[in-house]
Design a protein around this motif. Structure first.
Motif, PDB file in Angstrom:
ATOM      1  N   GLY A   1       5.448 -14.695   5.255  1.00 15.35           N
ATOM      2  CA  GLY A   1       4.128 -14.733   5.883  1.00 15.35           C
ATOM      3  C   GLY A   1       3.869 -13.523   6.764  1.00 15.35           C
ATOM      4  N   ARG A   2       4.885 -13.077   7.486  1.00 14.46           N
ATOM      5  CA  ARG A   2       4.733 -11.892   8.334  1.00 14.46           C
ATOM      6  C   ARG A   2       4.554 -10.631   7.481  1.00 14.46           C
ATOM      7  NH1 ARG A   2       8.583 -14.745  11.964  1.00 14.46           N
ATOM      8  NH2 ARG A   2       7.403 -15.165  13.865  1.00 14.46           N
ATOM      9  N   ARG A   3       5.324 -10.535   6.400  1.00  9.90           N
ATOM     10  CA  ARG A   3       5.158  -9.383   5.494  1.00  9.90           C
ATOM     11  C   ARG A   3       3.752  -9.377   4.916  1.00  9.90           C
ATOM     12  NH1 ARG A   3      10.411 -10.849   3.461  1.00  9.90           N
ATOM     13  NH2 ARG A   3       9.398 -11.721   1.622  1.00  9.90           N
ATOM     14  N   ARG A   4       3.298 -10.556   4.503  1.00 10.67           N
ATOM     15  CA  ARG A   4       1.956 -10.667   3.924  1.00 10.67           C
ATOM     16  C   ARG A   4       0.884 -10.237   4.926  1.00 10.67           C
ATOM     17  NH1 ARG A   4      -1.225 -13.134   0.145  1.00 10.67           N
ATOM     18  NH2 ARG A   4      -2.969 -14.357   0.885  1.00 10.67           N
ATOM     19  N   ALA A   5       1.023 -10.669   6.170  1.00 16.92           N
ATOM     20  CA  ALA A   5       0.042 -10.298   7.208  1.00 16.92           C
ATOM     21  C   ALA A   5      -0.004  -8.783   7.382  1.00 16.92           C
ATOM     22  CB  ALA A   5       0.382 -10.985   8.531  1.00 16.92           C
ATOM     23  N   TYR A   6       1.157  -8.158   7.434  1.00 16.88           N
ATOM     24  CA  TYR A   6       1.187  -6.694   7.558  1.00 16.88           C
ATOM     25  C   TYR A   6       0.543  -6.014   6.349  1.00 16.88           C
ATOM     26  CZ  TYR A   6       4.115  -6.289  11.762  1.00 16.88           C
ATOM     27  OH  TYR A   6       4.595  -6.321  13.051  1.00 16.88           O
ATOM     28  N   VAL A   7       0.886  -6.471   5.161  1.00 20.33           N
ATOM     29  CA  VAL A   7       0.341  -5.847   3.952  1.00 20.33           C
ATOM     30  C   VAL A   7      -1.184  -5.971   3.927  1.00 20.33           C
ATOM     31  CG1 VAL A   7       0.217  -6.040   1.427  1.00 20.33           C
ATOM     32  CG2 VAL A   7       2.435  -5.987   2.571  1.00 20.33           C
TER      33      VAL A   7
ATOM     34  N   VAL B   1      12.161   5.787   5.888  1.00 18.53           N
ATOM     35  CA  VAL B   1      12.917   5.209   6.999  1.00 18.53           C
ATOM     36  C   VAL B   1      13.641   3.941   6.515  1.00 18.53           C
ATOM     37  CG1 VAL B   1      12.750   4.384   9.394  1.00 18.53           C
ATOM     38  CG2 VAL B   1      11.093   6.070   8.547  1.00 18.53           C
ATOM     39  N   PRO B   2      14.900   4.081   6.096  1.00 19.81           N
ATOM     40  CA  PRO B   2      15.638   2.921   5.575  1.00 19.81           C
ATOM     41  C   PRO B   2      15.699   1.728   6.541  1.00 19.81           C
ATOM     42  CG  PRO B   2      16.851   4.954   5.170  1.00 19.81           C
ATOM     43  CD  PRO B   2      15.686   5.318   6.040  1.00 19.81           C
TER      44      PRO B   2
ATOM     45  N   LYS C   1     -10.448   1.474   4.142  1.00 21.13           N
ATOM     46  CA  LYS C   1     -10.766   2.236   2.939  1.00 21.13           C
ATOM     47  C   LYS C   1     -10.112   3.613   2.960  1.00 21.13           C
ATOM     48  CE  LYS C   1     -15.024  -0.190   2.034  1.00 21.13           C
ATOM     49  NZ  LYS C   1     -16.450  -0.214   2.115  1.00 21.13           N
ATOM     50  N   GLN C   2      -9.987   4.183   4.147  1.00 18.16           N
ATOM     51  CA  GLN C   2      -9.441   5.530   4.246  1.00 18.16           C
ATOM     52  C   GLN C   2      -7.923   5.513   4.401  1.00 18.16           C
ATOM     53  OE1 GLN C   2     -11.315   7.910   7.223  1.00 18.16           O
ATOM     54  NE2 GLN C   2     -13.357   7.709   6.326  1.00 18.16           N
ATOM     55  N   SER C   3      -7.263   6.384   3.655  1.00 23.21           N
ATOM     56  CA  SER C   3      -5.812   6.497   3.705  1.00 23.21           C
ATOM     57  C   SER C   3      -5.341   6.853   5.117  1.00 23.21           C
ATOM     58  CB  SER C   3      -5.339   7.558   2.711  1.00 23.21           C
ATOM     59  OG  SER C   3      -3.944   7.703   2.777  1.00 23.21           O
ATOM     60  N   LYS C   4      -6.101   7.695   5.796  1.00 29.35           N
ATOM     61  CA  LYS C   4      -5.741   8.124   7.152  1.00 29.35           C
ATOM     62  C   LYS C   4      -5.641   6.925   8.095  1.00 29.35           C
ATOM     63  CE  LYS C   4      -8.888  10.585   9.111  1.00 29.35           C
ATOM     64  NZ  LYS C   4      -9.806  11.625   9.576  1.00 29.35           N
ATOM     65  N   THR C   5      -6.551   5.976   7.950  1.00 26.73           N
ATOM     66  CA  THR C   5      -6.539   4.778   8.788  1.00 26.73           C
ATOM     67  C   THR C   5      -5.360   3.883   8.418  1.00 26.73           C
ATOM     68  OG1 THR C   5      -8.948   4.896   8.872  1.00 26.73           O
ATOM     69  CG2 THR C   5      -7.941   2.851   9.633  1.00 26.73           C
ATOM     70  N   ARG C   6      -5.091   3.767   7.132  1.00 27.59           N
ATOM     71  CA  ARG C   6      -3.939   2.968   6.695  1.00 27.59           C
ATOM     72  C   ARG C   6      -2.645   3.565   7.250  1.00 27.59           C
ATOM     73  NH1 ARG C   6      -7.091   2.878   1.877  1.00 27.59           N
ATOM     74  NH2 ARG C   6      -5.774   4.479   0.912  1.00 27.59           N
ATOM     75  N   GLU C   7      -2.508   4.899   7.174  1.00 25.09           N
ATOM     76  CA  GLU C   7      -1.324   5.583   7.715  1.00 25.09           C
ATOM     77  C   GLU C   7      -1.179   5.318   9.206  1.00 25.09           C
ATOM     78  OE1 GLU C   7      -1.405   9.791   6.917  1.00 25.09           O
ATOM     79  OE2 GLU C   7      -1.456   9.456   4.752  1.00 25.09           O
ATOM     80  N   SER C   8      -2.287   5.390   9.922  1.00 24.08           N
ATOM     81  CA  SER C   8      -2.280   5.165  11.368  1.00 24.08           C
ATOM     82  C   SER C   8      -1.808   3.744  11.690  1.00 24.08           C
ATOM     83  CB  SER C   8      -3.677   5.413  11.939  1.00 24.08           C
ATOM     84  OG  SER C   8      -3.741   5.024  13.278  1.00 24.08           O
ATOM     85  N   ARG C   9      -2.282   2.772  10.933  1.00 23.19           N
ATOM     86  CA  ARG C   9      -1.875   1.380  11.167  1.00 23.19           C
ATOM     87  C   ARG C   9      -0.376   1.200  10.919  1.00 23.19           C
ATOM     88  NH1 ARG C   9      -6.558  -2.881   9.232  1.00 23.19           N
ATOM     89  NH2 ARG C   9      -8.143  -2.128  10.669  1.00 23.19           N
ATOM     90  N   VAL C  10       0.126   1.837   9.879  1.00 23.44           N
ATOM     91  CA  VAL C  10       1.562   1.744   9.582  1.00 23.44           C
ATOM     92  C   VAL C  10       2.355   2.361  10.736  1.00 23.44           C
ATOM     93  CG1 VAL C  10       3.416   2.537   8.051  1.00 23.44           C
ATOM     94  CG2 VAL C  10       1.271   1.672   7.067  1.00 23.44           C
TER      95      VAL C  10
ATOM     96  N   PRO D   1       0.831  -1.202   0.000  1.00 23.77           N
ATOM     97  CA  PRO D   1       0.000   0.000   0.000  1.00 23.77           C
ATOM     98  C   PRO D   1       0.873   1.263   0.000  1.00 23.77           C
ATOM     99  CG  PRO D   1      -0.221  -1.197   2.080  1.00 23.77           C
ATOM    100  CD  PRO D   1       0.655  -2.008   1.193  1.00 23.77           C
ATOM    101  N   GLU D   2       0.361   2.282  -0.636  1.00 20.78           N
ATOM    102  CA  GLU D   2       1.077   3.549  -0.795  1.00 20.78           C
ATOM    103  C   GLU D   2       1.597   4.089   0.536  1.00 20.78           C
ATOM    104  OE1 GLU D   2      -0.380   7.974  -2.041  1.00 20.78           O
ATOM    105  OE2 GLU D   2      -1.158   6.316  -3.257  1.00 20.78           O
ATOM    106  N   GLU D   3       0.793   3.978   1.584  1.00 14.72           N
ATOM    107  CA  GLU D   3       1.164   4.517   2.891  1.00 14.72           C
ATOM    108  C   GLU D   3       2.368   3.785   3.484  1.00 14.72           C
ATOM    109  OE1 GLU D   3      -2.993   5.358   1.864  1.00 14.72           O
ATOM    110  OE2 GLU D   3      -1.826   3.511   1.910  1.00 14.72           O
ATOM    111  N   LEU D   4       2.431   2.479   3.284  1.00 10.69           N
ATOM    112  CA  LEU D   4       3.578   1.713   3.764  1.00 10.69           C
ATOM    113  C   LEU D   4       4.811   2.026   2.913  1.00 10.69           C
ATOM    114  CD1 LEU D   4       5.002  -0.425   5.480  1.00 10.69           C
ATOM    115  CD2 LEU D   4       4.036  -2.177   3.956  1.00 10.69           C
TER     116      LEU D   4
END
Length: 194
Positions: free
Chosen positions: A156-162, A143-144, A169-178, A133-136
């Protein structure tokens, strides 16, 4: 009939629900070439050390989970994905012994085919391409250390996070989760790790 595993006897004696149905499924599975074990707290049936089918009791049904069910022919149309992101496993759900009795010949045919899939060494080709996702992606670029830590996680862990980051649906929520997950990723932990 194969040897019954005493650990499965104990599991079934403690089952609060679906005991009779699980006993019937067990009888069907023991009438095959599979070895009975107890894994992940459930009866698991293996062929040459590989998991083939698992009996599980759930709130509204009991089920047979075919570990490589995606590779089975399904002429009866009874195999279903247990979750929308499941790639390999398929389940058959039951709500009564009578239903299992009526399906016994079909179930035996599916178990036989699952054994043949295992004997042939077939593997489920899993979709490994993840759409970040764009936010991630933005945070990974900023942040390298986060990027290094993220790609050091198991697939599997990367997949779970993605999947977790992509769900809202909202970008703001996706950003918050990241943001909230950054330290866990930096610590090398998966989404559901303690």
């Amino acid at each position: 009939m194969n040897r019954m595993n005493p650990k499965v006897d104990e599991f079934l004696s403690r089952a609060e629900k679906w005991q009779e149905e699980m006993r019937k499924l067990r009888t069907i599975l023991l009438d095959s070439q599979l070895t009975e074990e107890l894994k992940w707290g459930h009866p698991c049936y293996t062929f040459q050390g590989n998991n083939v089918v698992i009996i599980g009791g759930f709130k509204e049904y009991c089920a047979l989970t075919f570990v490589k069910g995606a590779l089975l022919n399904d002429p009866e149309g009874i195999l279903v994905k247990p979750g929308e992101n499941t790639q390999a496993a398929r389940v058959i759900r039951f709500t009564g012994v009578r239903e299992i009795d009526e399906m016994e010949p079909t179930l035996k045919a599916y178990v036989h085919e699952a054994i043949e899939v295992e004997r042939a060494g077939l593997k489920v080709e899993k979709v490994t391409e993840l759409v970040i996702p764009e936010e991630l992606q933005k945070k990974l670029d900023e942040v390298p250390a986060l990027k290094t830590a993220f790609y050091a996680l198991t697939p599997g862990r990367r997949r779970a996070y993605v999947l977790y980051f992509s769900a809202p649906k909202q970008s703001k929520t996706r950003e918050s989760r990241v943001e909230k997950s950054m330290q866990r990723i930096l610590d090398g932990k998966g989404l559901n790790d303690p």
